[in-house]
Design a protein around this motif. Structure first.
Motif, PDB file in Angstrom:
ATOM      1  N   MET A 162      22.939  31.567  33.318  1.00  0.00           N
ATOM      2  CA  MET A 162      21.998  30.833  32.479  1.00  0.00           C
ATOM      3  C   MET A 162      21.363  29.705  33.294  1.00  0.00           C
ATOM      4  O   MET A 162      22.039  29.049  34.100  1.00  0.00           O
ATOM      5  N   VAL A 215      18.282  30.103  24.731  1.00  0.00           N
ATOM      6  CA  VAL A 215      19.524  29.755  24.038  1.00  0.00           C
ATOM      7  C   VAL A 215      19.267  28.484  23.238  1.00  0.00           C
ATOM      8  O   VAL A 215      19.052  27.408  23.797  1.00  0.00           O
ATOM      9  N   VAL A 225      20.717  33.223  20.651  1.00  0.00           N
ATOM     10  CA  VAL A 225      20.046  33.702  21.862  1.00  0.00           C
ATOM     11  C   VAL A 225      18.946  34.664  21.425  1.00  0.00           C
ATOM     12  O   VAL A 225      19.215  35.663  20.752  1.00  0.00           O
ATOM     13  N   LEU A 247      20.628  38.463  30.089  1.00  0.00           N
ATOM     14  CA  LEU A 247      20.265  38.961  28.762  1.00  0.00           C
ATOM     15  C   LEU A 247      20.628  40.434  28.630  1.00  0.00           C
ATOM     16  O   LEU A 247      21.097  40.873  27.572  1.00  0.00           O
TER      17      LEU A 247
END
Length: 265
Positions: A162, A215, A225, A247
């Protein structure tokens, strides 16, 4: 030509994200698991962005009206053609008059099916494919069929990458990266809701542009998400944005499984 004779679940034709329409409120769309779409197309020798059929926790039966070459990736499913059981990571010939059947996967969520030449271009907005649909191959090929090494889908203990979002400074990053979030049953192509120890600081804000993989932190401190068909604007703080691979991997986690996050390099 391939007929979808039976379907237990959700299926749709998907391709690459459709850029250039977010300003009109039209989501990017495209395959939820782009990695598996690429793998399935490689198996049958297609262009890597050729449209595929994506099934979510679905069983299905197909009947070939002409000889077709198929490739499977993503959530593995045991397949049966008469008395033979082809391997999912190898090209599968389905001859005219033959039927192929499989049950919903026991591991992962999304099963991706490619056909030699690609399926017809997907509609602008995701439209379910129903039982009885006739699916014709196109002409998007760029190579020869190939067998691939089957990727492992057991990713529960592998952190998902992330990037920090524009509102990450309002939250404790330690609370985000030092716990594992459970995937709730509230999942679809619009997004996934995750459950964990609440992140203090969740609230409502003036809606801002967002994209798949965003997010968000809800007022109760839980995470949402966004998926490929998610909203183009959001009114919750954006603590992070998943990488494309992140993802893809999150999309394959089933309700009850847990996701951990780490900073993308």
């Amino acid at each position: 030509m391939l007929e979808l004779t039976e379907l237990a679940g959700f299926a749709s034709i998907q391709g690459r994200p459709r850029f250039g329409r977010l300003k009109f409120g039209i989501p990017l769309g495209g395959a939820f698991d782009q990695t598996s779409m690429t793998q399935a197309n490689r198996i049958v020798g297609n262009d890597l962005d050729a449209p595929i059929l994506e099934l979510a926790l679905s069983g299905a039966t197909f009947t070939a009206h002409t000889d077709v070459l198929l490739g499977f990736a993503g959530a593995p499913v045991p397949m049966f053609i008469s008395t033979r059981s082809p391997r999912p990571n190898e090209p599968v010939w389905l001859r005219a008059g033959e039927s192929l059947a499989f049950k919903p996967p026991s591991l992962g969520v999304l099963t991706v099916i490619a056909i030699r030449g690609g399926f017809a271009d997907p509609p602008l907005v995701t439209t379910p494919v129903r039982a009885g649909a006739l699916l014709e191959p196109g002409g998007q090929t760029s190579g020869e069929p190939v067998a691939l090494r089957a990727p492992a889908l057991s990713m529960t203990n592998i952190p998902i990458e992330m990037m920090l979002g524009p509102h990450s400074g309002s939250f404790s990053v330690a609370n985000l990266f030092q716990q594992r979030f459970a995937v709730t049953p509230n999942i679809n192509r619009q997004g996934l809701r995750l459950q964990g120890f609440p992140l203090p600081g969740g609230c409502e804000i003036v809606s801002e542009p967002c994209c798949p993989g965003t997010v968000q932190v809800t007022p109760n401190g839980q995470l949402i998400v966004l998926g490929p068909d998610g909203p183009t604007v959001g009114g919750y703080p954006k603590v992070g944005i998943l990488t494309r691979e992140g993802l893809d991997r999150l999309a394959q986690l089933r309700p009850g499984e847990r996701a951990a996050f780490k900073l993308a390099r």
